[in-house]
Write a protein that holds these residues in place. Structure first.
Motif, PDB file in Angstrom:
ATOM      1  N   THR A 255       0.831  -1.199   0.000  1.00 35.34           N
ATOM      2  CA  THR A 255       0.000   0.000   0.000  1.00 35.34           C
ATOM      3  C   THR A 255       0.866   1.249   0.000  1.00 35.34           C
ATOM      4  O   THR A 255       1.768   1.392   0.829  1.00 35.34           O
ATOM      5  CB  THR A 255      -0.929   0.018   1.226  1.00 35.34           C
ATOM      6  OG1 THR A 255      -1.633  -1.229   1.295  1.00 35.34           O
ATOM      7  CG2 THR A 255      -1.928   1.151   1.118  1.00 35.34           C
ATOM      8  N   THR A 271      -4.451   6.754  -2.207  1.00 35.35           N
ATOM      9  CA  THR A 271      -4.002   5.406  -1.843  1.00 35.35           C
ATOM     10  C   THR A 271      -3.988   4.515  -3.070  1.00 35.35           C
ATOM     11  O   THR A 271      -4.980   4.462  -3.813  1.00 35.35           O
ATOM     12  CB  THR A 271      -4.921   4.798  -0.768  1.00 35.35           C
ATOM     13  OG1 THR A 271      -4.928   5.653   0.380  1.00 35.35           O
ATOM     14  CG2 THR A 271      -4.436   3.410  -0.369  1.00 35.35           C
ATOM     15  N   SER A 491     -11.391   5.822   3.615  1.00 37.15           N
ATOM     16  CA  SER A 491     -10.010   6.193   3.920  1.00 37.15           C
ATOM     17  C   SER A 491      -9.873   6.629   5.369  1.00 37.15           C
ATOM     18  O   SER A 491      -8.898   6.297   6.041  1.00 37.15           O
ATOM     19  CB  SER A 491      -9.555   7.300   2.973  1.00 37.15           C
ATOM     20  OG  SER A 491      -8.240   7.683   3.267  1.00 37.15           O
ATOM     21  N   GLU A 494      -9.878   3.584   7.566  1.00 31.87           N
ATOM     22  CA  GLU A 494      -8.582   2.909   7.493  1.00 31.87           C
ATOM     23  C   GLU A 494      -7.538   3.631   8.326  1.00 31.87           C
ATOM     24  O   GLU A 494      -6.725   3.004   9.011  1.00 31.87           O
ATOM     25  CB  GLU A 494      -8.128   2.844   6.034  1.00 31.87           C
ATOM     26  CG  GLU A 494      -8.942   1.884   5.178  1.00 31.87           C
ATOM     27  CD  GLU A 494      -8.480   1.890   3.735  1.00 31.87           C
ATOM     28  OE1 GLU A 494      -7.568   2.669   3.413  1.00 31.87           O
ATOM     29  OE2 GLU A 494      -9.048   1.121   2.934  1.00 31.87           O
ATOM     30  N   ASN A 497      -8.148   2.855  12.000  1.00 30.74           N
ATOM     31  CA  ASN A 497      -7.697   1.496  12.303  1.00 30.74           C
ATOM     32  C   ASN A 497      -6.176   1.418  12.406  1.00 30.74           C
ATOM     33  O   ASN A 497      -5.625   0.769  13.299  1.00 30.74           O
ATOM     34  CB  ASN A 497      -8.200   0.524  11.236  1.00 30.74           C
ATOM     35  CG  ASN A 497      -9.709   0.349  11.273  1.00 30.74           C
ATOM     36  OD1 ASN A 497     -10.339   0.593  12.309  1.00 30.74           O
ATOM     37  ND2 ASN A 497     -10.293  -0.073  10.174  1.00 30.74           N
ATOM     38  N   LYS A 498      -5.493   2.086  11.493  1.00 29.13           N
ATOM     39  CA  LYS A 498      -4.031   2.059  11.536  1.00 29.13           C
ATOM     40  C   LYS A 498      -3.501   2.772  12.769  1.00 29.13           C
ATOM     41  O   LYS A 498      -2.509   2.348  13.366  1.00 29.13           O
ATOM     42  CB  LYS A 498      -3.471   2.697  10.270  1.00 29.13           C
ATOM     43  CG  LYS A 498      -3.681   1.846   9.035  1.00 29.13           C
ATOM     44  CD  LYS A 498      -3.115   2.511   7.799  1.00 29.13           C
ATOM     45  CE  LYS A 498      -3.336   1.644   6.562  1.00 29.13           C
ATOM     46  NZ  LYS A 498      -2.836   2.287   5.331  1.00 29.13           N
TER      47      LYS A 498
END
Length: 572
Positions: A255, A271, A491, A494, A497-498
């Motif tokens: 990614t 991304t 996005s 994500e 979460n990261k």
């Protein structure tokens, strides 16, 4: 005596290896270097061989056994970078395209950039309209064979040269017509300079494409140019970010993320997904180097970049070299007699048959060409009808970033289309640029990445169809905005979460460190290990005070609580 001599010779051979570098004119330079030699040593040998002073634009590229391309790092040992066994084979290529190649100080530098752009044209990296393609090819013809001579150049002589992956007889006739009538008397140097002036006006000038996929799974090509970061899909540039807008480049596994700040404090994140983790890391390193080279004012401003926000995670990389502004200032101070240039002429070439007299590769049956064109149009239609290709839309194309004006493309010129062909990683992965069809595709042309028709691009974003002979290429505005909103929400999820994962990793590392310190404390206070450094620590006044005033009471408190819990369990 003889045995000692032989053993010494064998040791010397083990410390040396052969290295072959293929140059831009497809000649080869072979040398023997020490096993611990760094990349800078080999690069200096090449520049001395070529009599090249403006060398910062060039680099050495190699392909590993997994067909992944890499740029040789000059600060590291060559043998440690190569995954194969010697002898090594590499290529000299343009790594950083000059923003204005025709203004380079020395002719030898312009000639090498000309050779690189000729390769880009042949391998499909330099996209252009049919009219531009004819002019570029005519410049190449004039530079290589000189003025038209009826005695030497019979009818159809231009068909013996291969300038593009494929082209038509009509285009060949147009190339010959320009060469016969418009370029008479031009020297090779003048033709090459005119070629550079024409090539730098194309929007894909300097593009070295990296194949990726967007969040919707659509194929895309990412590239770094002298003017910014671009994303190509189909035959359209769907994103362009100037270097001063790009704030951060990151990657994790396959990614790749691009963080950018645009007008009115608008932040966007693009991304994409590379085919392999190695390809993604190569993409990231290319982006870091290009951003440092073109964006910074001085090389002293270069900093080590991490692919992650956490210090203990990710890759670290630092660009080593001068930046574009320093290179141009250094070039202005060059004062020497121009070196002699040995042009390739009609020497056979492996990868650019434009300088050979081999058969024309463009003899595609008319029905086959029609079928290819139909498949292209279907692909563009599917791109138009789908949701937007990237998580957010970039709208920062409004201002040209070079003070150079250019007239709008004539609607009667045939526009370049991209076919469904693909090239090997060592050549190019961006498909062929030139089509002979008279079909006009109304895609806004841009100067070095800046659109010529801002209104057309705005209409396309607003949902107004763009008129063209090949059909409408404007996407539906409402659907595009809705798709962009969904992608933006995804996005954000994500990113959350990261962030949570990063916090958990940090927490686990902290707990692990505390556990190790606790074990060390127990060993110091409770064990009788007779180790020198442990004994020295135990005898210090600070440790004795800690042991008797803090540790012993804490141990007695834990022992009392454990006895109390044990008594409760026994009573129950």
């Amino acid at each position: 005596m003889l045995s000692r001599f032989m053993s010494g010779s064998l040791r010397n051979l083990e410390r040396e290896y052969s290295c072959t570098v293929r140059l831009l004119d497809d000649t080869e330079y072979t040398c023997t270097i020490q096993r611990d030699a760094k990349g800078q040593y080999l690069f200096d040998l090449l520049c001395h061989h070529l009599n090249l002073l403006e060398k910062d634009y060039f680099g050495i590229r190699y392909v590993d056994p997994d067909k992944q391309r890499h740029w040789l790092e000059f600060t590291k040992s060559i043998s440690k970078q190569m995954k194969s066994q010697p002898p090594f084979t590499m290529c000299l290529r343009v790594k950083f395209y000059p923003p204005d190649p025709a203004a380079l100080k020395e002719e030898i530098t312009r000639y090498l950039v000309f050779l690189q752009l000729k390769r880009d044209l042949y391998h499909g990296r330099l996209l252009c309209k049919t009219s531009d393609a004819a002019m570029l090819a005519a410049y190449i013809l004039q530079a290589e064979i000189g003025d038209y001579d009826p005695g030497k150049h019979p009818e159809g002589y231009s068909s013996k040269f291969q300038f593009f992956p494929k082209h038509s007889e009509k285009l060949e006739r147009r190339i010959a017509e320009i060469h016969k009538t418009e370029l008479i008397g031009q020297t090779p140097e003048t033709s090459e300079r005119n070629f550079l002036l024409k090539a730098q006006m194309l929007e894909t000038y300097g593009v070295d494409p990296h194949p990726c996929k967007d969040v919707s799974g659509n194929p895309a090509f990412l590239a770094f140019t002298p003017f910014g970061f671009v994303v190509l899909q189909g035959n359209k540039r769907v994103h362009f970010l100037k270097w001063n807008e790009v704030s951060k480049l990151k990657f994790e596994a396959k990614t790749f993320h691009i963080y950018a700040n645009q007008k009115e404090d608008r932040k966007i994140i693009l991304t994409y997904f590379a085919p392999t983790p190695e390809a993604c890391k190569h993409l990231w390193k290319c982006g870091v180097e290009n951003q440092a080279f073109y964006k910074l004012e001085k090389s002293s401003q270069v900093r080590t970049v991490s692919s992650s926000n956490l210090f203990f995670k990710g890759s670290r990389f630092r660009y080593s070299g001068r930046v574009a502004k320093e290179v141009m200032e250094q070039s202005a101070r060059i004062k020497r007699e121009p070196p002699e240039i040995h042009r390739s002429g009609l020497v056979p070439s492996r990868s650019c048959p434009s300088i050979t007299h081999g058969p024309r590769l463009s003899s595609v049956p008319r029905t086959r060409r029609r079928a290819v064109h139909i498949s292209i149009m279907e692909g563009l239609e599917s791109l138009r009808d789908s949701a937007h290709s990237t998580p957010v839309r970039s709208v920062s194309h409004g201002e040209p970033f070079l003070p150079r004006s250019r007239s709008h493309a004539d609607a009667s010129d045939g526009m370049a289309v991209i076919s469904d062909e693909a090239y090997s990683p060592s050549d190019s992965v961006l498909p062929t640029p030139v089509a002979e069809h008279s079909t006009d595709m109304a895609v806004s042309r841009q100067i070095n990445g800046a659109p010529c028709s801002i209104e057309e691009e705005k209409e396309s974003e607003a949902g107004t169809p763009m008129r063209g002979e090949g059909g409408d290429f404007g996407a539906d505005g409402g659907a595009a905005q809705e798709g962009a909103g969904e992608d933006s929400a995804l996005s954000e999820v994500e990113q959350v979460n990261k962030f949570v994962l990063s916090v958990l990793r940090l927490l686990l590392v902290t707990i692990g460190l505390l556990f190790v310190l606790l074990l060390l404390l127990i060993i110091l206070t409770e064990s009788d290990l007779d180790i020198a450094f442990l004994s020295d620590i135990r005898q210090t006044p600070e440790f004795e005070q800690f042991h008797y005033e803090y540790f012993c009471p804490l141990r007695r408190w834990f022992a009392c609580k454990l006895r109390w819990v044990g008594g409760l369990l026994i009573d129950n």
